[in-house]
Design a protein around this motif. Structure first.
Motif, PDB file in Angstrom:
ATOM      1  N   SER A 250       3.879  -4.853   5.515  1.00 44.04           N
ATOM      2  CA  SER A 250       4.040  -3.437   5.870  1.00 44.04           C
ATOM      3  C   SER A 250       3.500  -2.513   4.789  1.00 44.04           C
ATOM      4  N   VAL A 251       2.350  -2.872   4.258  1.00 42.05           N
ATOM      5  CA  VAL A 251       1.638  -2.032   3.295  1.00 42.05           C
ATOM      6  C   VAL A 251       0.248  -1.768   3.845  1.00 42.05           C
ATOM      7  N   ASP A 252      -0.142  -0.510   3.872  1.00 40.73           N
ATOM      8  CA  ASP A 252      -1.481  -0.113   4.285  1.00 40.73           C
ATOM      9  C   ASP A 252      -2.406  -0.275   3.079  1.00 40.73           C
ATOM     10  N   GLY A 253      -3.250  -1.277   3.129  1.00 43.46           N
ATOM     11  CA  GLY A 253      -4.113  -1.571   1.997  1.00 43.46           C
ATOM     12  C   GLY A 253      -5.447  -0.861   2.013  1.00 43.46           C
ATOM     13  N   ARG A 254      -5.616   0.113   2.900  1.00 44.57           N
ATOM     14  CA  ARG A 254      -6.923   0.771   3.018  1.00 44.57           C
ATOM     15  C   ARG A 254      -7.147   1.848   1.969  1.00 44.57           C
ATOM     16  N   GLY A 255      -6.148   2.109   1.153  1.00 41.65           N
ATOM     17  CA  GLY A 255      -6.305   3.101   0.111  1.00 41.65           C
ATOM     18  C   GLY A 255      -5.091   3.096  -0.794  1.00 41.65           C
ATOM     19  N   VAL A 256      -5.133   3.961  -1.807  1.00 47.53           N
ATOM     20  CA  VAL A 256      -4.028   4.105  -2.745  1.00 47.53           C
ATOM     21  C   VAL A 256      -3.484   5.522  -2.626  1.00 47.53           C
ATOM     22  N   ALA A 257      -2.173   5.649  -2.485  1.00 49.44           N
ATOM     23  CA  ALA A 257      -1.545   6.952  -2.260  1.00 49.44           C
ATOM     24  C   ALA A 257      -1.383   7.723  -3.564  1.00 49.44           C
ATOM     25  N   ASP A 258      -1.282   9.034  -3.431  1.00 52.66           N
ATOM     26  CA  ASP A 258      -1.029   9.889  -4.593  1.00 52.66           C
ATOM     27  C   ASP A 258       0.453   9.965  -4.926  1.00 52.66           C
ATOM     28  N   ALA A 259       1.316   9.700  -3.941  1.00 53.93           N
ATOM     29  CA  ALA A 259       2.756   9.815  -4.166  1.00 53.93           C
ATOM     30  C   ALA A 259       3.497   8.881  -3.222  1.00 53.93           C
ATOM     31  N   ALA A 260       4.741   8.595  -3.557  1.00 53.93           N
ATOM     32  CA  ALA A 260       5.594   7.761  -2.702  1.00 53.93           C
ATOM     33  C   ALA A 260       5.948   8.534  -1.429  1.00 53.93           C
ATOM     34  N   PRO A 261       6.305   7.833  -0.351  1.00 47.34           N
ATOM     35  CA  PRO A 261       6.679   8.514   0.894  1.00 47.34           C
ATOM     36  C   PRO A 261       7.865   9.461   0.682  1.00 47.34           C
ATOM     37  N   GLY A 262       7.795  10.638   1.309  1.00 46.87           N
ATOM     38  CA  GLY A 262       8.837  11.649   1.149  1.00 46.87           C
ATOM     39  C   GLY A 262       9.889  11.580   2.238  1.00 46.87           C
ATOM     40  N   PRO A 263      10.816  12.536   2.259  1.00 46.92           N
ATOM     41  CA  PRO A 263      11.926  12.524   3.221  1.00 46.92           C
ATOM     42  C   PRO A 263      11.488  12.564   4.684  1.00 46.92           C
ATOM     43  N   ASP A 264      10.321  13.149   4.936  1.00 41.45           N
ATOM     44  CA  ASP A 264       9.864  13.292   6.323  1.00 41.45           C
ATOM     45  C   ASP A 264       8.901  12.186   6.757  1.00 41.45           C
TER      46      ASP A 264
END
Length: 425
Positions: A250-264
């Motif tokens: 359950s990890v999207d490996g197509r890129g690297v995120a700038d931040a962890a998932p937020g409340p929404d």
């Protein structure tokens, strides 16, 4: 992490080549070694080293005498390095000596110059393949020429608390009187760390309400992170197969995120989260308490992390080296005056003053198969000159020059490095 330089020279010193962003460096520091020099080609990775290690860092091609003089670091305790992987990687073309980034043989030739008590060089699993049997045999034979005993071993990072498999092929070499006290580190005995357990605090750090659900889904170790190079690869988690492996967690490996998932952010069953730079570092074995920072932009930071040697593995090996040099434990009885035999065909050719026939090589191989010897000769010919002479209707084989770079001033590698300096990593 920042390690202050000590005023008095430490008892265990290390000169590290191709140091990257310092995964191996950090592990060796934790094992009690202190750098006298770290040499790295990439300026951004070198800046990461400066920020975190407090050790002298030299930037440039490690094989260029204008960059540094190995003789200036003579009698260091340990010569270590993670020489470039693409020459041996199954993900590449496995060009070996035909790849300008191949520095393994050059590194071995620095032993009589630097005179270390121990050598530690690591690379990808591809170097353990039959394709490179003769190359490995030459390394072991050169070590023997220098009075060292060498051993190779494939280690998996997941055996040392790192949440990815990441197999690495490691060479350790010392004089026989020290090597008989060296033992490869054993798995640390802890339960295997899953991606979910390792990253849960970071996934939950921005208030994502589905972090616990994601943790349960990410219940295994991850695929090996692929940092790529300046020629290939970007800020994603690797080729198609690697991305598919991450998707199973359950990890999207197509890129690297700038931040962890937020409340929404949606649940992972609907939108899989991407890893941040901090998360990829945690997957590679850096820990929160290391307080380690990476220089450069996101793609460069990810490349530094993805190409690193996991610090916990380097620490475990470093502790084993230190114990051997201190002559701790009972001496081994399995290395008396011998080294592993990786390629008997190469060994026979390299030690014969006369050309050898196929029948003679089959006898040396102990395989009883002409086809097996011919396969060995075909692989050997990619890294060595092979002279074939006819003697009374029988083909005989004689080993010629090694094609690899060992420091020759006129080697073709110099021209490639000069032309493509900004593309090589």
């Amino acid at each position: 992490m920042h390690v202050e330089n000590e005023q008095n020279p430490p008892a265990f010193t290390v000169a590290e080549i191709c140091a990257g962003a310092g995964g191996q460096s950090l592990g060796l520091h934790k094992a009690g070694f202190r750098h006298v020099v770290a040499v790295e080609l990439d300026e951004t990775a070198a800046e990461t080293l400066r920020q975190n290690l407090g050790a002298p860092v030299v930037v440039g091609d490690v094989a260029d005498p204008k960059v540094w003089e190995p003789a200036n670091y003579a009698d260091v305790t340990l010569l270590a390095g993670g020489v470039p992987c693409p020459p041996f990687s199954a993900a590449g073309k496995q060009l070996g000596t035909s790849d300008e980034r191949d520095l393994f043989a050059w590194a071995i030739e620095q032993i009589p110059v630097i005179r270390p008590r121990a050598v530690m060089l690591e690379n990808v699993r591809g170097l353990s393949a039959p394709r490179f049997a003769a190359y490995r045999q030459r390394v072991l034979d050169r070590l023997e020429d220098f009075g060292f005993v060498g051993e190779w071993k494939l280690l998996n990072a997941s055996d040392f608390g790192v949440p990815q498999l990441r197999p690495r092929f490691v060479l350790i070499a010392m004089a026989a009187e020290d090597m008989k006290y060296f033992r490869w580190p054993e798995p640390d005995g802890r339960a295997r760390t899953t991606v979910g357990d390792a990253l849960f605090p970071l996934m939950a750090s921005a208030g994502w309400p589905h972090a616990e659900e994601w943790r349960r889904l990410a219940n295994d170790i991850g695929p090996t992170l692929v940092g790529g190079s300046k020629k290939h690869g970007g800020a994603d988690l690797g080729p198609t197969r690697a991305k598919a492996g991450w998707a199973k967690l359950s990890v999207d490996g197509r890129g690297v995120a700038d931040a962890a998932p937020g409340p929404d952010a949606l649940p992972p069953s609907q939108v899989m989260p991407r890893l941040t730079i901090e998360m990829t570092a945690r997957v590679q074995g850096w820990r929160e308490e290391d307080n380690y920072s990476f220089s450069g932009r996101k793609t460069s930071q990810y490349r530094q992390i993805g190409n690193a040697f996991p610090p916990p593995v380097a620490q475990a090996i470093g502790e084993s080296i230190r114990a051997a040099l201190l002559r701790e434990g009972a001496p081994r009885t399995d290395i008396a005056d011998q080294t592993d035999l990786h390629d008997p065909v190469y060994r026979a050719l390299s030690r014969s003053e006369q050309p050898l026939s196929l029948d003679e090589l089959v006898a040396a191989y102990n395989d009883g198969s002409v086809a097996a010897v011919q396969q060995r000769l075909a692989a050997l010919q990619r890294d060595f000159e092979l002279v074939i002479v006819e003697d009374q209707g029988v083909d005989r084989y004689q080993l010629g020059e090694f094609r690899g770079f060992t420091g020759q001033a006129d080697h073709w590698r110099h021209g490639v490095i000069a032309r493509e300096r900004n593309k090589i990593s």
